[in-house]
Scaffold this motif. Structure first.
Motif, PDB file in Angstrom:
ATOM      1  N   ASP A 112     107.457 -81.861 -10.006  1.00 37.55           N
ATOM      2  CA  ASP A 112     109.067 -82.216  -9.892  1.00 37.55           C
ATOM      3  C   ASP A 112     109.541 -81.349  -8.665  1.00 37.55           C
ATOM      4  OD1 ASP A 112     108.969 -83.962 -12.064  1.00 37.55           O
ATOM      5  OD2 ASP A 112     109.489 -82.497 -13.473  1.00 37.55           O
ATOM      6  N   LEU A 113     109.162 -80.364  -8.712  1.00 39.31           N
ATOM      7  CA  LEU A 113     109.526 -79.234  -7.685  1.00 39.31           C
ATOM      8  C   LEU A 113     109.533 -79.915  -6.155  1.00 39.31           C
ATOM      9  CD1 LEU A 113     109.071 -75.773  -9.289  1.00 39.31           C
ATOM     10  CD2 LEU A 113     111.402 -76.821  -8.743  1.00 39.31           C
ATOM     11  N   SER A 114     108.188 -80.420  -5.989  1.00 36.94           N
ATOM     12  CA  SER A 114     107.912 -81.108  -4.552  1.00 36.94           C
ATOM     13  C   SER A 114     108.849 -82.205  -4.485  1.00 36.94           C
ATOM     14  CB  SER A 114     106.588 -81.686  -4.771  1.00 36.94           C
ATOM     15  OG  SER A 114     106.470 -82.658  -5.540  1.00 36.94           O
ATOM     16  N   MET A 115     109.384 -82.620  -5.306  1.00 42.30           N
ATOM     17  CA  MET A 115     110.566 -83.815  -5.119  1.00 42.30           C
ATOM     18  C   MET A 115     111.950 -83.056  -4.769  1.00 42.30           C
ATOM     19  SD  MET A 115     109.214 -86.747  -5.516  1.00 42.30           S
ATOM     20  CE  MET A 115     107.758 -87.478  -6.543  1.00 42.30           C
ATOM     21  N   ASP A 116     112.130 -81.700  -5.371  1.00 44.30           N
ATOM     22  CA  ASP A 116     113.573 -81.218  -5.025  1.00 44.30           C
ATOM     23  C   ASP A 116     113.526 -80.348  -3.759  1.00 44.30           C
ATOM     24  OD1 ASP A 116     114.336 -82.087  -7.410  1.00 44.30           O
ATOM     25  OD2 ASP A 116     113.682 -80.146  -8.545  1.00 44.30           O
ATOM     26  N   HIS A 117     112.246 -79.735  -3.477  1.00 44.35           N
ATOM     27  CA  HIS A 117     111.887 -79.109  -2.351  1.00 44.35           C
ATOM     28  C   HIS A 117     110.792 -79.728  -1.557  1.00 44.35           C
ATOM     29  CE1 HIS A 117     114.959 -76.275  -3.617  1.00 44.35           C
ATOM     30  NE2 HIS A 117     114.209 -76.291  -4.761  1.00 44.35           N
ATOM     31  N   PRO A 118     110.648 -80.721  -0.727  1.00 46.81           N
ATOM     32  CA  PRO A 118     109.832 -81.558  -0.043  1.00 46.81           C
ATOM     33  C   PRO A 118     109.087 -80.444   0.738  1.00 46.81           C
ATOM     34  CG  PRO A 118     111.671 -82.720   0.069  1.00 46.81           C
ATOM     35  CD  PRO A 118     112.132 -81.630  -0.601  1.00 46.81           C
ATOM     36  N   ASP A 119     109.737 -79.571   1.373  1.00 46.20           N
ATOM     37  CA  ASP A 119     109.072 -78.685   2.473  1.00 46.20           C
ATOM     38  C   ASP A 119     108.437 -77.379   1.722  1.00 46.20           C
ATOM     39  OD1 ASP A 119     111.614 -77.474   1.608  1.00 46.20           O
ATOM     40  OD2 ASP A 119     111.807 -76.793   3.678  1.00 46.20           O
ATOM     41  N   PHE A 120     108.551 -77.140   0.472  1.00 40.28           N
ATOM     42  CA  PHE A 120     108.069 -76.040  -0.250  1.00 40.28           C
ATOM     43  C   PHE A 120     106.819 -76.289  -0.806  1.00 40.28           C
ATOM     44  CE2 PHE A 120     107.542 -72.498  -3.015  1.00 40.28           C
ATOM     45  CZ  PHE A 120     108.439 -71.579  -2.662  1.00 40.28           C
TER      46      PHE A 120
END
Length: 262
Positions: free
Chosen positions: A131-139
């Motif tokens: 989920d977080l990879s969707m919110d912060h693709p560069d993280f």
């Protein structure tokens, strides 16, 4: 102090300003009983201490600057655990909210690489990370369970999976003052009666009070600080390599081999 600038729990803002950090390390544990001889925060303490050792090695050997965050003490518990005194159950939504806020804070500060060192078997982060990879693709976020990095049977005589020979030995190495092996229960436990569950054809949570009388699973009697040191040092060496590899990879594309499939 040796680990100032690496271990945030003992570092000042002045220590942090001196360094440019390649990645952040987040130990994550739980608050739960560990048989009769280990602290409630065992999972937090061990994941943190292994991470700090690894960060120190990564700095000395590979020139990588890591910051180890204070451990998160909220873990997911099985049925039969939440009823035990001061055992704290954190829901998936709670853990996700904590991780989301940590990632958002680091992202705002210009940091974009995080490795979670998990010390509690009940925690599961994969869907949160997706989920977080969707919110912060560069993280970029990776997850590792420190106690599973190397085969326990190669270091211990009779490892179990909770407050056992492994955890007790590593705690005896890092914090002998927190261990009283004379007070330990035997860690006897009842396996599932259903063969398919024993064979891991399927999974369901164990009711802890029906499984174990002392909350332990695995006998800690054979634990020694020497075994703990050997295992912890080997894990720290593996993690130091991981930290260096993660730090020296500039973007997500670099994580994949630049080869055309045959």
């Amino acid at each position: 102090m040796k680990n100032k600038g690496i271990d945030l729990s003992i570092s000042s803002f002045g220590d942090v300003l001196k360094n440019k950090y390649n990645l952040t390390i987040l130990p994550w544990g739980a608050t739960e009983p560990h048989n009769l001889h280990l602290p409630y925060l065992t999972d937090c303490i061990l994941s943190h201490d292994v991470a700090v050792d690894a960060a120190q090695i990564a700095n000395e050997r590979y020139g990588v600057n890591c910051m180890v965050m204070p451990p998160v003490s909220f873990g997911a518990q099985n049925p039969g655990q939440r009823e035990l005194s001061f055992c704290i159950h954190a829901r998936y939504e709670t853990q996700k909210a904590i991780l989301t806020d940590i990632v958002a804070s680091l992202h705002t500060q210009g940091m974009n690489k995080l490795i979670i060192i998990n010390g509690h078997g009940g925690n599961c982060f994969k869907n949160m990370i997706r989920d977080l990879s969707m919110d912060h693709p560069d993280f970029l976020i990776a997850i590792s369970e420190w106690y599973n990095v190397l085969p326990a049977k190669e270091y211990f005589d009779a490892p179990g999976d909770h407050a056992d020979e492994l955890e007790t030995s590593v705690m005896m190495y890092y914090h002998p003052e927190l261990v009283n092996l004379d007070e330990a229960g035997e860690g006897k436990y009842k396996p599932f009666a259903i063969q398919s569950l024993r064979e891991k054809v399927a999974w369901m949570p164990r009711n802890w009070q029906k499984v174990s009388e002392d909350t332990g699973i695995g006998n800690p009697a054979l634990a020694t600080a020497e075994k703990g040191k050997r295992f912890a040092n080997a894990i720290a060496d593996k993690y130091a390599v991981l930290f260096a590899e993660f730090a020296h990879t500039n973007n997500e594309t670099d994580f994949y081999e630049n080869k055309n499939p045959k």
